[in-house]
Design a protein around this motif. Structure first.
Motif, PDB file in Angstrom:
ATOM      1  N   GLY A 127       0.852  -1.165  -0.302  1.00 32.46           N
ATOM      2  CA  GLY A 127      -0.211   0.061  -0.079  1.00 32.46           C
ATOM      3  C   GLY A 127       0.986   1.476   0.613  1.00 32.46           C
ATOM      4  O   GLY A 127       0.267   2.311  -0.757  1.00 32.46           O
ATOM      5  N   ASP A 131       0.704   4.352  -3.597  1.00 31.25           N
ATOM      6  CA  ASP A 131       0.407   5.571  -4.005  1.00 31.25           C
ATOM      7  C   ASP A 131       2.091   6.510  -5.171  1.00 31.25           C
ATOM      8  O   ASP A 131       2.246   7.325  -5.709  1.00 31.25           O
ATOM      9  CB  ASP A 131       0.479   6.794  -3.088  1.00 31.25           C
ATOM     10  N   PHE A 148       6.573 -17.916  -2.162  1.00 32.97           N
ATOM     11  CA  PHE A 148       5.895 -18.841  -1.610  1.00 32.97           C
ATOM     12  C   PHE A 148       6.585 -20.134  -0.634  1.00 32.97           C
ATOM     13  O   PHE A 148       7.400 -20.608  -2.171  1.00 32.97           O
ATOM     14  CB  PHE A 148       4.169 -18.588  -1.799  1.00 32.97           C
ATOM     15  N   GLY A 163      -2.208  -7.844   5.676  1.00 33.82           N
ATOM     16  CA  GLY A 163      -1.537  -8.601   7.200  1.00 33.82           C
ATOM     17  C   GLY A 163      -1.980 -10.094   6.859  1.00 33.82           C
ATOM     18  O   GLY A 163      -2.096 -10.459   8.068  1.00 33.82           O
ATOM     19  N   LEU A 217      -5.314   1.527   3.577  1.00 36.60           N
ATOM     20  CA  LEU A 217      -7.146   2.449   2.430  1.00 36.60           C
ATOM     21  C   LEU A 217      -7.937   2.135   2.726  1.00 36.60           C
ATOM     22  O   LEU A 217      -9.133   2.724   3.598  1.00 36.60           O
ATOM     23  CB  LEU A 217      -6.473   2.254   1.210  1.00 36.60           C
ATOM     24  N   THR A 228      -8.354  -3.751   7.806  1.00 34.26           N
ATOM     25  CA  THR A 228      -8.156  -4.900   7.572  1.00 34.26           C
ATOM     26  C   THR A 228      -8.316  -6.004   8.115  1.00 34.26           C
ATOM     27  O   THR A 228      -8.510  -5.777   9.571  1.00 34.26           O
ATOM     28  CB  THR A 228      -6.602  -5.053   7.406  1.00 34.26           C
ATOM     29  N   ARG A 281      -4.853   7.267   2.735  1.00 33.67           N
ATOM     30  CA  ARG A 281      -3.778   6.616   1.545  1.00 33.67           C
ATOM     31  C   ARG A 281      -2.306   7.396   2.310  1.00 33.67           C
ATOM     32  O   ARG A 281      -1.959   8.176   3.174  1.00 33.67           O
ATOM     33  CB  ARG A 281      -3.736   8.158   0.386  1.00 33.67           C
ATOM     34  N   ALA A 282      -1.825   6.521   2.077  1.00 35.78           N
ATOM     35  CA  ALA A 282       0.023   6.394   2.856  1.00 35.78           C
ATOM     36  C   ALA A 282       0.432   7.695   2.402  1.00 35.78           C
ATOM     37  O   ALA A 282       1.082   8.761   3.559  1.00 35.78           O
ATOM     38  CB  ALA A 282       0.942   5.087   3.012  1.00 35.78           C
TER      39      ALA A 282
HETATM   40  P1  OAD Z   1      -1.537  -6.393  -0.225  1.00 37.62           P
HETATM   41  O1  OAD Z   1      -1.368  -6.613  -1.775  1.00 37.62           O
HETATM   42  O2  OAD Z   1      -1.922  -7.714   0.190  1.00 37.62           O
HETATM   43  O3  OAD Z   1      -1.890  -5.405   0.912  1.00 37.62           O
HETATM   44  C1  OAD Z   1      -1.618  -4.270   0.397  1.00 37.62           C
HETATM   45  C2  OAD Z   1      -2.504  -3.032   1.252  1.00 37.62           C
HETATM   46  O4  OAD Z   1      -2.477  -1.857   0.883  1.00 37.62           O
HETATM   47  C3  OAD Z   1      -4.638  -3.609   1.686  1.00 37.62           C
HETATM   48  O5  OAD Z   1      -4.455  -4.053   2.800  1.00 37.62           O
HETATM   49  C4  OAD Z   1      -5.070  -1.553   0.976  1.00 37.62           C
HETATM   50  O6  OAD Z   1      -5.832  -1.914   1.126  1.00 37.62           O
HETATM   51  C5  OAD Z   1      -3.521  -1.498   1.081  1.00 37.62           C
HETATM   52  N1  OAD Z   1      -3.545  -0.033   0.134  1.00 37.62           N
HETATM   53  C6  OAD Z   1      -3.498   0.215  -1.084  1.00 37.62           C
HETATM   54  N2  OAD Z   1      -3.162   1.079  -1.044  1.00 37.62           N
HETATM   55  C7  OAD Z   1      -3.283   1.567  -0.428  1.00 37.62           C
HETATM   56  C8  OAD Z   1      -2.636   3.485   0.330  1.00 37.62           C
HETATM   57  N3  OAD Z   1      -2.731   4.117  -0.929  1.00 37.62           N
HETATM   58  N4  OAD Z   1      -2.529   3.400   1.208  1.00 37.62           N
HETATM   59  C9  OAD Z   1      -2.548   2.797   2.476  1.00 37.62           C
HETATM   60  N5  OAD Z   1      -2.927   2.277   1.730  1.00 37.62           N
HETATM   61  C10 OAD Z   1      -3.052   1.227   1.073  1.00 37.62           C
HETATM   62  O7  OAD Z   1       0.383  -5.823   0.127  1.00 37.62           O
HETATM   63  P2  OAD Z   1       1.206  -7.118   1.042  1.00 37.62           P
HETATM   64  O8  OAD Z   1      -0.107  -6.600   2.297  1.00 37.62           O
HETATM   65  O9  OAD Z   1       2.405  -6.165   0.501  1.00 37.62           O
HETATM   66  O10 OAD Z   1       4.765 -11.268  -1.062  1.00 37.62           O
HETATM   67  O11 OAD Z   1       1.596  -8.008   0.543  1.00 37.62           O
HETATM   68  C11 OAD Z   1       2.422  -8.540   1.332  1.00 37.62           C
HETATM   69  C12 OAD Z   1       3.386  -9.774   0.393  1.00 37.62           C
HETATM   70  O12 OAD Z   1       1.875 -10.723  -0.306  1.00 37.62           O
HETATM   71  C13 OAD Z   1       3.817  -9.337  -0.444  1.00 37.62           C
HETATM   72  O13 OAD Z   1       5.146  -8.970   0.431  1.00 37.62           O
HETATM   73  C14 OAD Z   1       4.022 -10.390  -1.470  1.00 37.62           C
HETATM   74  C15 OAD Z   1       2.611 -10.899  -1.336  1.00 37.62           C
HETATM   75  O14 OAD Z   1       2.392 -11.773  -1.673  1.00 37.62           O
HETATM   76  C16 OAD Z   1       5.750 -11.394  -2.551  1.00 37.62           C
HETATM   77  O15 OAD Z   1       5.766 -11.081  -3.038  1.00 37.62           O
HETATM   78  C17 OAD Z   1       6.771 -12.266  -1.068  1.00 37.62           C
END
Ligand code: OAD
Length: 242
Positions: free
Chosen positions: A27, A31, A164, A193, A217, A220, A233-234
């Motif tokens: 997230g 941005d 994974f 999360g 956003l 969770t 937004r972050a």
């Molecule tokens: P996700 O795509 O699962 O989650 C992204 C989060 O960011 C969501 O909760 C959105 O609501 C939030 N979000 C989106 N835009 C935003 C913004 N502008 N400001 C604030 N929040 C926002 O991504 P991760 O949690 O990072 O692993 O996923 C964890 C891991 O799963 C990743 O590192 C990746 C993936 O499989 C690997 O590549 C090894």
């Protein structure tokens, strides 16, 4: 949306903290225009992780995996850090050894912004690792030749990414345990999360009595567990906190 009162409260918590740990996810880079994994246009909506992000997938079809990483490298190369990344660099400059940043992002944008007190626990898309001698090196070639080989031993190179089914590197696990156990404030920014071990950090921090603030956003699976959940937004909220 986060209210002014919530933002003021979060600022006060941060101002009175002694040790801060920050966990970021896709997230924060959304941005900057980097796609998330699980959002409406998330990568895992269009690609199957089993085909491109597991050691078995790489063994079966390294060409396909490299094509995907080349595509992502091309995309990420056009992106810049945003004000949220920049604000965390300022925090590091002010807090020095009282803060540590853990990111699940592999895009390298925290590094590009200037963060140094940083663990990239899922690796870095700008690094490659030899499947034979294990040497890790930085590589910014775009595109990389399909099936790139190690300059030292000529074996196949792989992306330096935690896929994974793979464990975090020992050194990263140790550091995460240490900074989660020693913080009194954990700030969780832009992660769904759901991917462990990072998905367990908020409850681990709560267990030792730390305060946990989430910026996302949306809500969770961790929103009910944290002390303060700021929605927005972050790039807007993180600079306001610091
Ligand atoms: P996700 O795509 O699962 O989650 C992204 C989060 O960011 C969501 O909760 C959105 O609501 C939030 N979000 C989106 N835009 C935003 C913004 N502008 N400001 C604030 N929040 C926002 O991504 P991760 O949690 O990072 O692993 O996923 C964890 C891991 O799963 C990743 O590192 C990746 C993936 O499989 C690997 O590549 C090894």
């Amino acid at each position: 949306m986060a209210t002014n009162d919530q933002i003021l409260l979060a600022r006060a918590h941060l101002a009175s903290a002694r040790n801060v740990t920050i966990l970021t996810g896709a997230g924060i880079s959304a941005d900057s225009g980097v796609p998330t994994f699980r959002g409406a246009d998330g990568l895992w909506r269009n690609f199957r992780a089993e085909d491109i992000a597991t050691p078995e997938a790489f063994e079966r079809n390294p060409r396909l995996v490299w094509e995907w990483y080349n595509w992502r490298r091309e995309l990420i190369a056009t992106k810049q850090p945003n004000p949220a990344h920049d604000a965390l660099v300022k925090l590091e400059q002010q807090w020095a050894d009282r803060m540590w940043l853990i990111t699940q992002n592999v895009d390298g944008l925290h590094c590009a912004a200037g963060s140094q007190r940083l663990s990239e626990i899922h690796g870095n898309i700008w690094k490659v690792r030899c499947t034979s001698c294990g040497v890790i090196s930085e590589n910014r070639e775009i595109p990389l030749p399909i099936l790139p080989t190690c300059p030292l031993c000529h074996a196949l190179l792989r992306p330096h990414i935690v896929w994974f089914g793979e464990s975090l590197r020992e050194e990263d696990l140790r550091r995460c345990n240490q900074v989660i156990r020693s913080c009194d404030l954990l700030l969780v920014i832009g992660t769904s999360g759901v991917v462990y071990p990072a998905a367990g950090f908020a409850s681990a921090a709560k267990d030792i009595g730390a305060l946990v603030i989430e910026i996302n956003l949306d809500s969770t699976p961790k929103s009910n567990l944290v002390d303060l959940s700021l929605q927005g937004r972050a790039k807007d909220l993180v600079p306001l906190l610091l």
